[in-house]
Motif scaffolding. Structure first.
Motif, PDB file in Angstrom:
ATOM      1  N   THR A 370       0.838  -1.203   0.000  1.00 40.85           N
ATOM      2  CA  THR A 370       0.000   0.000   0.000  1.00 40.85           C
ATOM      3  C   THR A 370       0.870   1.250   0.000  1.00 40.85           C
ATOM      4  OG1 THR A 370      -1.727  -1.191   1.220  1.00 40.85           O
ATOM      5  CG2 THR A 370      -1.830   1.192   1.217  1.00 40.85           C
ATOM      6  N   SER A 412     -10.685  -6.263  -2.163  1.00 38.85           N
ATOM      7  CA  SER A 412     -10.631  -4.926  -2.761  1.00 38.85           C
ATOM      8  C   SER A 412      -9.185  -4.503  -2.982  1.00 38.85           C
ATOM      9  CB  SER A 412     -11.351  -3.917  -1.855  1.00 38.85           C
ATOM     10  OG  SER A 412     -10.722  -3.826  -0.590  1.00 38.85           O
ATOM     11  N   LYS A 413      -8.982  -3.376  -3.658  1.00 44.69           N
ATOM     12  CA  LYS A 413      -7.649  -2.880  -3.983  1.00 44.69           C
ATOM     13  C   LYS A 413      -7.233  -1.782  -3.014  1.00 44.69           C
ATOM     14  CE  LYS A 413      -8.213  -3.858  -8.911  1.00 44.69           C
ATOM     15  NZ  LYS A 413      -8.194  -3.295 -10.290  1.00 44.69           N
ATOM     16  N   ASP A 416      -8.382   1.726  -3.851  1.00 45.74           N
ATOM     17  CA  ASP A 416      -9.790   2.020  -3.583  1.00 45.74           C
ATOM     18  C   ASP A 416      -9.971   2.580  -2.177  1.00 45.74           C
ATOM     19  OD1 ASP A 416     -10.400   1.067  -6.097  1.00 45.74           O
ATOM     20  OD2 ASP A 416     -10.889  -0.964  -5.388  1.00 45.74           O
TER      21      ASP A 416
END
Length: 583
Positions: A370, A412-413, A416
């Motif tokens: 991330t 999810s990414k 996002d």
């Protein structure tokens, strides 16, 4: 003036006379009780209204021997017909003979008035006649006034039909027909008559209250027929309503049998499934998400259970840990329980590096994934235009991962989640006037106001601390500050560059590190925010105290002491060293 009471004019003498307003008619009529055709007695009464608009016809088998008498040249003498009485000599009446009276009414004679003669008094008593003031139409036995000869007779076929009608009603007194009375429906369905035209009722349908009026004799409807018409309409209405109700009941029964209640699971389910509910989702939106995840069986069952639950409308966006194949009611109860909410929460004052690590853990990604996305895709994550692109800024997203709860579901990414956090920060910052505060305290735009708020958030402990801490920052940034020479000297900024959280920092290290975020080494604010401040710290930065605070220190880590002079601050600092064993 004649015994009939007519004057020399053509109008009937009495306003109640049915012939009032008639233009008169020529020729002669038989006297009261005298037949029209010589001495032959008429054996049946005639309906004058049935003959009113018929042309004059004669019976071929009867001679027409009525004589016309003329006086004063060519003026004809008119005789008025009497029904049901013997034939009288019209000349005998003129000589004063008393006409024969048999319970009916007498028309007498009328002699036409010659041209130019004076009109006679219609109310004068004639010799041998009746009193002119007497109403000859007022008795129940009286027939209607005579008709002109040309209107009295009809065709033989019509006379035969009329005789039959009169024979049926000859014992009933007649009444005048009112032309203004509205005509009733004559269809046999409503009248109950056998005749399709509704002209004649059956013998058994005669109204016992019938008064023998002309309306009854001429096919008028009685109260009994009206009652039957209303009953017929009522029966039809009841049948139609009953049929409609039956169809509705059958349809409802069929629908309930085929469809019934919405499909739903039974029980509280099993296993575990994470479900993310986006912001703005309503009943059916939430239901569709749960159905696709296998939590509930149908959306209709969920919406129905949500409406039945008093707190069903309180469901909010977030991430929930639910179970597979739950009943709709059980799913709602679990979603309302805070324990089921699996939202990703960012506390106030959290640094970005901590947020990145938590996202990696939530999504099951490799450590640093991330942080790498944030560094390489920072410009595409929705930062505002006023965000500083200073190359000394360690993380451009610092200060924009707004402290709140976010749905970060598995699968999810990372981008996002980051976009959602930046969008929330932009929305919150638009509600406060960062630009005005920057101008008020001579700062370089909203970016530096956000930086001040991050310092306040990192150093303060309570709301009161935040406002006093903000005043300390603004006072040290003043150009005339000779106490610290415009240096902030905040340990929190040095810990940020070191990615640490130490309370005790050596003086040599802190005074010699040239990193731009070292406020012991550089004057002014650091290049950017050092954490993600909450709204409380932001508002404190917009509205600081004005008491002249210049220094602060926390002796126990729970309370912050603020001072205005160096002497006051040194006393507190010595006390702190003693507590730490650094004396």
């Amino acid at each position: 003036m004649t015994e009939y009471g007519r004057g020399p004019g053509s109008e009937p003498w009495h306003p109640e006379d049915p012939l009032y307003g008639d233009q008169g008619w020529g020729g002669q009529q038989a006297a009261h009780g005298q037949g029209q055709y010589g001495d032959q007695q008429q054996s049946y009464p005639q309906d004058p209204y049935a003959q009113q608009y018929q042309n004059h016809q004669q019976y071929p088998q009867q001679p027409y021997d009525q004589q016309q008498h003329q006086q004063y040249g060519q003026q004809p003498q008119q005789n008025h017909q009497q029904y049901g009485a013997p034939q009288q000599d019209p000349y005998a009446q003129q000589q004063g003979a008393q006409p024969q009276y048999n319970g009916g009414w007498d028309t007498g004679q009328q002699t036409a008035m010659p041209y130019g003669a004076e009109p006679q008094d219609p109310y004068a008593q004639q010799p041998g006649g009746y009193d002119a003031t007497q109403d000859y139409y007022g008795t129940p036995e009286a027939y209607p006034p005579p008709q002109p000869p040309g209107r009295r007779e009809a065709a033989p076929e019509q006379q035969q039909h009329q005789q039959q009608e009169q024979h049926q009603h000859q014992q009933q007194p007649s009444t005048d027909w009112d032309p203004d009375e509205p005509q009733e429906e004559t269809h046999p369905f409503f009248t109950g008559a056998d005749d399709p035209a509704g002209r004649e009722p059956r013998d058994g349908d005669e109204d016992p209250d019938d008064d023998g009026s002309r309306a009854s004799r001429r096919g008028g409807k009685t109260k009994k027929k009206k009652s039957r018409s209303g009953c017929a309409c009522l029966v039809v209405s009841v049948v139609l309503l009953g049929g409609l109700g039956g169809v509705s009941y059958v349809g409802y029964t069929f629908w309930k049998k085929q469809f019934g209640a919405p499909a739903d699971f039974a029980g509280t389910g099993s296993g575990e499934v994470e479900v993310e509910i986006p912001e703005g989702s309503l009943g059916y939106d939430i239901a569709n998400i749960l159905r696709k995840k296998g939590v509930i069986k149908s959306s209709d069952a969920f919406v129905a259970a949500q409406n039945d639950n008093p707190k069903g409308k309180l469901l909010q966006a977030g991430v929930y840990l639910l179970k597979k194949e739950m009943s709709a009611a059980s799913a709602i109860d679990l979603m309302l329980d805070p324990k089921s909410q699996n939202a990703f929460v960012i506390p106030e004052g959290t640094r970005n590096v901590v947020v990145y690590g938590e996202i990696d853990k939530r999504l099951g990604l490799k450590k640093g994934t991330t942080a790498k996305v944030a560094k390489t895709k920072a410009e595409s994550l929705g930062l505002p235009d006023w965000a500083d692109d200073n190359p000394d800024v360690k993380d451009p997203l610092e200060g924009f991962l707004y402290p709140a709860a976010y749905p970060v579901a598995k699968g999810s990414k990372p981008e996002d989640a980051l976009k959602r956090m930046v969008a929330r920060a932009n929305k919150e910052y638009e509600n406060v006037d960062l630009e005005a505060t920057a101008k008020k305290y001579n700062l370089d735009g909203p970016w530096q106001v956000l930086t001040v708020a991050s310092l306040v958030q990192a150093e303060g402990l309570t709301h009161d601390d935040f406002r006093k801490m903000a005043e300390v920052v603004y006072n040290r940034l003043e150009p005339d500050n000779t106490i610290t020479n415009r240096k902030l000297e905040f340990d929190s900024a040095f810990n940020y560059l070191k990615n640490q959280s130490k309370i005790t920092i050596g003086s040599k290290e802190i005074r010699t590190n040239p990193d731009p975020y070292n406020t012991y080494y550089h004057k002014g604010l650091p290049p950017g925010p050092i954490s993600n401040p909450g709204m409380d710290a932001i508002k404190a930065s917009l509205n600081p105290t004005t008491n002249g605070w210049m220094f602060f220190i926390s002796l126990d880590g729970k309370k912050t002491d603020f001072t205005k002079t160096v002497e006051e601050h040194e006393k507190l600092n010595e006390k702190w060293k003693e507590q730490q064993g650094l004396g």
